[in-house]
Design an enzyme around this catalytic site. Structure first.
Site, mmCIF file in Angstrom:
data_model
loop_
_atom_site.group_PDB
_atom_site.id
_atom_site.type_symbol
_atom_site.label_atom_id
_atom_site.label_comp_id
_atom_site.label_asym_id
_atom_site.label_seq_id
_atom_site.Cartn_x
_atom_site.Cartn_y
_atom_site.Cartn_z
ATOM 1 N N CYS A 90 -6.828 4.445 7.792
ATOM 2 C CA CYS A 90 -5.924 3.746 6.875
ATOM 3 C C CYS A 90 -4.957 2.945 7.733
ATOM 4 O O CYS A 90 -3.996 3.495 8.279
ATOM 5 C CB CYS A 90 -5.169 4.716 5.972
ATOM 6 S SG CYS A 90 -3.956 3.895 4.898
ATOM 7 N N ASN A 150 -15.376 1.067 -0.002
ATOM 8 C CA ASN A 150 -14.276 0.200 -0.390
ATOM 9 C C ASN A 150 -14.869 -1.156 -0.762
ATOM 10 O O ASN A 150 -15.707 -1.690 -0.027
ATOM 11 C CB ASN A 150 -13.289 0.041 0.767
ATOM 12 C CG ASN A 150 -12.687 1.362 1.193
ATOM 13 O OD1 ASN A 150 -11.765 1.864 0.565
ATOM 14 N ND2 ASN A 150 -13.205 1.949 2.270
ATOM 15 N N ASN A 183 -14.516 3.762 7.931
ATOM 16 C CA ASN A 183 -14.859 4.009 6.532
ATOM 17 C C ASN A 183 -15.696 2.825 6.048
ATOM 18 O O ASN A 183 -15.631 1.733 6.611
ATOM 19 C CB ASN A 183 -13.603 4.232 5.672
ATOM 20 C CG ASN A 183 -12.543 3.178 5.892
ATOM 21 O OD1 ASN A 183 -12.766 2.172 6.553
ATOM 22 N ND2 ASN A 183 -11.370 3.380 5.329
ATOM 23 N N ASN A 237 -6.815 10.376 0.239
ATOM 24 C CA ASN A 237 -6.652 9.446 -0.870
ATOM 25 C C ASN A 237 -6.034 10.197 -2.045
ATOM 26 O O ASN A 237 -6.016 11.433 -2.069
ATOM 27 C CB ASN A 237 -7.997 8.856 -1.275
ATOM 28 C CG ASN A 237 -8.641 8.071 -0.157
ATOM 29 O OD1 ASN A 237 -8.009 7.205 0.447
ATOM 30 N ND2 ASN A 237 -9.900 8.366 0.128
ATOM 31 N N ASN A 283 -2.772 0.477 6.996
ATOM 32 C CA ASN A 283 -1.405 0.358 6.489
ATOM 33 C C ASN A 283 -0.644 1.667 6.654
ATOM 34 O O ASN A 283 0.542 1.684 6.994
ATOM 35 C CB ASN A 283 -1.427 -0.055 5.014
ATOM 36 C CG ASN A 283 -1.904 -1.479 4.821
ATOM 37 O OD1 ASN A 283 -1.549 -2.366 5.590
ATOM 38 N ND2 ASN A 283 -2.702 -1.702 3.789
ATOM 39 N N ARG A 326 -11.796 2.970 -2.080
ATOM 40 C CA ARG A 326 -12.516 4.219 -2.319
ATOM 41 C C ARG A 326 -11.516 5.365 -2.427
ATOM 42 O O ARG A 326 -10.727 5.610 -1.535
ATOM 43 C CB ARG A 326 -13.483 4.470 -1.146
ATOM 44 C CG ARG A 326 -14.251 5.768 -1.229
ATOM 45 C CD ARG A 326 -15.097 5.994 0.015
ATOM 46 N NE ARG A 326 -14.281 6.200 1.213
ATOM 47 C CZ ARG A 326 -14.761 6.688 2.359
ATOM 48 N NH1 ARG A 326 -16.041 6.990 2.468
ATOM 49 N NH2 ARG A 326 -13.964 6.839 3.400
ATOM 50 N N ASN A 386 0.873 -1.178 0.000
ATOM 51 C CA ASN A 386 0.000 0.000 0.000
ATOM 52 C C ASN A 386 0.912 1.231 0.000
ATOM 53 O O ASN A 386 1.671 1.453 0.952
ATOM 54 C CB ASN A 386 -0.876 -0.022 1.241
ATOM 55 C CG ASN A 386 -2.123 0.821 1.156
ATOM 56 O OD1 ASN A 386 -2.904 0.849 2.098
ATOM 57 N ND2 ASN A 386 -2.353 1.521 0.064
ATOM 58 N N CYS A 430 -5.040 -3.092 1.593
ATOM 59 C CA CYS A 430 -5.871 -2.117 2.309
ATOM 60 C C CYS A 430 -6.096 -2.661 3.709
ATOM 61 O O CYS A 430 -6.792 -3.666 3.890
ATOM 62 C CB CYS A 430 -7.198 -1.896 1.589
ATOM 63 S SG CYS A 430 -8.323 -0.770 2.466
ATOM 64 N N GLY A 431 -5.492 -2.010 4.700
ATOM 65 C CA GLY A 431 -5.547 -2.506 6.069
ATOM 66 C C GLY A 431 -6.938 -2.494 6.662
ATOM 67 O O GLY A 431 -7.363 -3.451 7.316
ATOM 68 N N SER A 432 -7.677 -1.393 6.457
ATOM 69 C CA SER A 432 -9.026 -1.339 7.024
ATOM 70 C C SER A 432 -9.934 -2.356 6.345
ATOM 71 O O SER A 432 -10.828 -2.927 6.982
ATOM 72 C CB SER A 432 -9.605 0.076 6.912
ATOM 73 O OG SER A 432 -9.747 0.486 5.565
#
Length: 293
Positions: free
Chosen positions: A76, A197, A164, A67, A78, A216, A17, A224-226
């Site tokens: 976020c 996302n 998110n 973003n 990561n 997103r 990421n 994407c960590g989340s």
């Protein structure tokens, strides 16, 4: 004049990421969406992590997250590991607390060198909290599909908020779908008033999930960590996995634990430093939004 003129930045990545970290704790001036887009044109990134002056006692900084399209994100994972790596360098602290739009996030040195753990907080499942445009009593799987009614290509996602919005489609092979094509259609589906996302996930066994994500505001990313957190939680809600799982993403591995005692989600993974540089003021000379944003 931009708050980023002549500022030092660190280019990093969290298992692929792409992250840019800028320490602005001595600079209260705001960074605009146009500034964020100008940075992306110069140093390509998925997320821009801005460390701004702390607003709450006991926190290191307020972390503002952009973003690459200039939109803001509440979380976020990561990127927070990259921030943690930078802040732990030269420090004897074992834990740090940051404020984000999604709330307070605690970070720790991980169980091995090069690993960092982030407490991503509690997931939210209410349709208004995610948010969705219409009421769904059960968000473990909702009625949504793409493709013909009698033969949908993707359908019945799980939806979760990790600060998110996330939609997770369960598939047999995460590489069998053109996520670059379907991702933007689903991200901007009317059911998601704040966009979403979009993740394709395959449950290998009770301790292992593979996944790909269309982020997103960023598009296809290696990690994407989340989304990994949201996917692990969604699978556990469906009782298809345990509450601690290994996540395989295109960029690498994450360990996600959804704790029983406080409902918080912990994410552990690596963070790599690539290079540092300094922004040329000329980069932002034309960074003006017609709206003034």
């Amino acid at each position: 004049m931009s708050a980023l003129d002549n500022r030092l930045f660190a280019k990093m990545n969290g298992i692929g990421n792409e992250i840019v970290v800028v320490d602005l704790r001595d600079q209260p001036a705001p960074v605009t969406p146009a500034d964020a887009r100008a940075v992306a044109a110069h140093v390509p990134y998925d997320q821009l992590m801005l460390l701004q002056p702390a607003r709450l006692p006991g926190t290191e900084a307020f972390v503002r997250i952009y973003n690459n399209d200039g939109s803001e994100s509440g979380a976020c994972g990561n990127g927070m590991r990259c921030v943690a790596r930078q802040m732990f360098a030269g420090s004897d602290k074992n834990g740090l607390t940051f404020e984000t739009r999604a709330g307070l996030l605690n970070c720790w040195r991980g169980p091995a060198d090069g690993l960092y753990t982030v407490d991503m907080g509690e997931p939210k499942f209410g349709w208004q909290d995610i948010p969705l445009a219409e009421e769904f009593r059960d968000t473990r799987m909702i009625e949504l599909q793409i493709g013909p009614i009698d033969a949908p290509v993707l359908h019945t996602p799980s939806v979760v908020s990790m600060g998110n919005p996330h939609a997770i489609f369960w598939v047999d092979d995460v590489n069998a779908y053109d996520l670059g094509r379907f991702g933007p259609l689903l991200e901007n589906h009317p059911i998601f008033p704040e966009r979403a996302n979009i993740t394709l996930a395959h449950i290998v066994d009770r301790q292992h999930i593979t996944m790909r994500t269309w982020e997103r505001g960023a598009g296809l990313t290696k990690a994407c960590g989340s989304a990994a957190c949201a996917t692990a939680v969604a699978a556990a809600r469906l009782k298809r996995t345990d509450r601690t799982v290994e996540m395989t993403l295109p960029g690498g591995q994450l360990t996600i634990e959804w704790r029983d005692n406080d409902n918080h989600v912990l994410m552990t993974g690596g963070a790599e430093f690539e290079f540092e540089g300094r922004f040329d003021p000329a980069l932002f000379a034309g960074a003006l939004d017609p709206t003034g944003a």
